[in-house]
Design a protein around this motif. Sequence first.
Motif, PDB file in Angstrom:
ATOM      1  N   TRP A   1       0.866  -1.096  -0.235  1.00  0.00           N
ATOM      2  CA  TRP A   1       0.076   0.098  -0.052  1.00  0.00           C
ATOM      3  C   TRP A   1       0.946   1.099  -0.123  1.00  0.00           C
ATOM      4  O   TRP A   1       0.494   2.342  -0.786  1.00  0.00           O
ATOM      5  CB  TRP A   1      -0.990  -0.289   1.115  1.00  0.00           C
TER       6      TRP A   1
ATOM      7  N   LYS B   1      -0.894  -2.942  -8.579  1.00  0.00           N
ATOM      8  CA  LYS B   1      -0.988  -2.773  -7.242  1.00  0.00           C
ATOM      9  C   LYS B   1      -2.207  -3.409  -6.585  1.00  0.00           C
ATOM     10  O   LYS B   1      -2.138  -3.961  -5.657  1.00  0.00           O
ATOM     11  CB  LYS B   1      -1.055  -1.132  -6.769  1.00  0.00           C
ATOM     12  N   ILE B   2      -3.432  -3.360  -7.292  1.00  0.00           N
ATOM     13  CA  ILE B   2      -4.554  -4.017  -6.966  1.00  0.00           C
ATOM     14  C   ILE B   2      -4.329  -5.404  -6.847  1.00  0.00           C
ATOM     15  O   ILE B   2      -4.656  -6.255  -5.936  1.00  0.00           O
ATOM     16  CB  ILE B   2      -5.816  -3.366  -7.910  1.00  0.00           C
TER      17      ILE B   2
END
Length: 234
Positions: free
Chosen positions: A34, A46-47
């Motif tokens: 994160w 990133k997800i």
Amino acid sequence: MSFLKKLLVGKVGKIYHHKISPIKKTILNIRAIWNNDHEEDNGIEKIVRLFLSSSQLLFPGIYIKHMATKIGYEYKDLAMDFYILAKVVFPILILINNWQTNNYVVFILIYILLETVLYIPTLIFASDLFSQPRSYKRSMLLLFFNYLESVLSFAVFYRTGDYLNAPLNNWFDAVYYSFVTSSTIGYGDYYPVAIQGKIFTILQVFLFLFFVILFMNFFSSKIKTKGYFSDKSE
């Protein structure tokens, strides 16, 4: 007792001292993704990394490791060895005893297989968050057992209904077809005709590709740059 400990646990070195809880480490890894502590990733990458890392908290493996560390951190690997072997034996028991007709048993199988299915891409896309394994040879051996688990589990799925051109008369026929499918050979004696069978086949081949990519990571010195696949000589 000392004989078994030496056989199963091996030499306890400094690598087992002052380690944090596997659950806490996973939470720290999620926070690191994160905050972009390791990678300058964003968007879909990133997800995906957040999802894969978080998914570990949904399955028994991490809690088994956590409980093993309560006894001693050196028992963490041993506990996972037995857990992975149990995941291989479970679909074999289902096939031999014809438990594939029990929806609850099949649901449990799907649940524990999903843990493996998500763990494999986690090692690929979030390898920088994993520390070096105690032994790469052990990791490759466990990966092979993960592969066996997936093949045997799909054999169970193929026996849950009449999805192929010919009936799978016994458990070995199901295992045979599953191995042939996972290797993408296809001899033509069995092939899916129902939509469910085609979906199972697609999913199994797709999962096999993840195993191929992961094995390439183990053998490619260019990919071993940091984290789980870091070069020990660095």
